[in-house]
Motif scaffolding. Sequence first.
Motif, mmCIF file in Angstrom:
data_model
loop_
_atom_site.group_PDB
_atom_site.id
_atom_site.type_symbol
_atom_site.label_atom_id
_atom_site.label_comp_id
_atom_site.label_asym_id
_atom_site.label_seq_id
_atom_site.Cartn_x
_atom_site.Cartn_y
_atom_site.Cartn_z
ATOM 1 N N ASP A 185 51.216 94.546 4.553
ATOM 2 C CA ASP A 185 50.011 93.969 3.958
ATOM 3 C C ASP A 185 50.191 92.457 3.846
ATOM 4 O O ASP A 185 51.263 91.983 3.477
ATOM 5 N N THR A 187 47.937 88.760 2.631
ATOM 6 C CA THR A 187 46.744 88.100 2.122
ATOM 7 C C THR A 187 46.764 86.650 2.580
ATOM 8 O O THR A 187 47.680 85.897 2.258
ATOM 9 N N LYS A 189 44.957 82.864 2.886
ATOM 10 C CA LYS A 189 44.002 81.983 2.219
ATOM 11 C C LYS A 189 42.954 81.475 3.202
ATOM 12 O O LYS A 189 43.263 81.141 4.347
ATOM 13 N N GLN A 190 41.729 81.404 2.719
ATOM 14 C CA GLN A 190 40.628 80.833 3.483
ATOM 15 C C GLN A 190 40.021 79.705 2.657
ATOM 16 O O GLN A 190 39.232 79.937 1.756
ATOM 17 N N LYS A 195 39.840 84.318 0.627
ATOM 18 C CA LYS A 195 41.068 84.940 1.112
ATOM 19 C C LYS A 195 40.725 86.075 2.066
ATOM 20 O O LYS A 195 39.622 86.639 2.029
ATOM 21 N N GLN A 196 41.658 86.411 2.916
ATOM 22 C CA GLN A 196 41.481 87.479 3.883
ATOM 23 C C GLN A 196 42.696 88.411 3.809
ATOM 24 O O GLN A 196 43.839 87.961 3.795
ATOM 25 N N THR A 197 42.433 89.686 3.735
ATOM 26 C CA THR A 197 43.508 90.673 3.627
ATOM 27 C C THR A 197 43.686 91.407 4.944
ATOM 28 O O THR A 197 42.699 91.833 5.562
ATOM 29 N N GLN A 198 44.933 91.516 5.377
ATOM 30 C CA GLN A 198 45.248 92.217 6.617
ATOM 31 C C GLN A 198 46.234 93.345 6.334
ATOM 32 O O GLN A 198 47.115 93.215 5.489
ATOM 33 N N GLU A 199 46.074 94.437 7.042
ATOM 34 C CA GLU A 199 46.989 95.570 6.905
ATOM 35 C C GLU A 199 47.285 96.144 8.285
ATOM 36 O O GLU A 199 46.378 96.317 9.107
#
Length: 243
Positions: A185, A187, A189-190, A195-199
């Motif tokens: 996982d 997170t 920053k934008q 923010k953008q979360t990736q998994e």
Amino acid sequence: MVRSKGLITIIFLSLLLVLTGCSALSTSVKKKDLAVETKMSSTIVLDPVTKEKRTVFLQLRNTSDKQSLDYQTPVAEAIKAKGYTIVEDPEKAHFWIQANILQVGKSDLRTINGKTDQGYGAAIQGAKIGSLFGDGDGAIAATVVGGLIGIITDAMVDDIVYVMITDLQISEKAKLGVDITETNDATLKQGDSGKQTQESVEIVDRKKYQTRITSTANQVNLTFEEAEQQLLEGLIQSMSGIL
């Protein structure tokens, strides 16, 4: 002439009393020998393997500002001494040892322990002792000298500790037919508020274990050059001791 001799005696007594009573002397006596400790944040227990599986791939880094800490060769030698073979190809290794010396910090424990006013305290103590002797100009001189002695004595003693923090990851090849699911996982920053979360989920063939090694070296007026080798030896022992 008699008065001058008396003043010299007073100065000598002030020096003796300040040195006997101040914490600087106590620290210099208690911490005269180098004390080194190495601790792991958690224990890693690996399953025993047959001789043909005693292969290790090393990836050792140092991102601290102490680039003289070169532990690649001594770690490899310590692992070889335990009957393991170091290999260059990670795919051919049963174990991966990945480590990074994250930081090496220096602190004065006398300051950390809340004694930031140590110099002033020693000066006051010395001044009080000096003021007990003589009268008139002699008392003033003794008070001044006693205060200066306290400051100088205290400034000569630092309770220095070096702390080295190393992150360690051990990867062990899983048995044939065993699949391991690894989830990552992140997170991102934008800008300032977004923010953008990736998994990501993938099947891997290695079990991974992580720990952190903290090494400390403590002695009066310790320099990094004096502590470096002892810190390295503790780190090498901990890393090779896992296998």
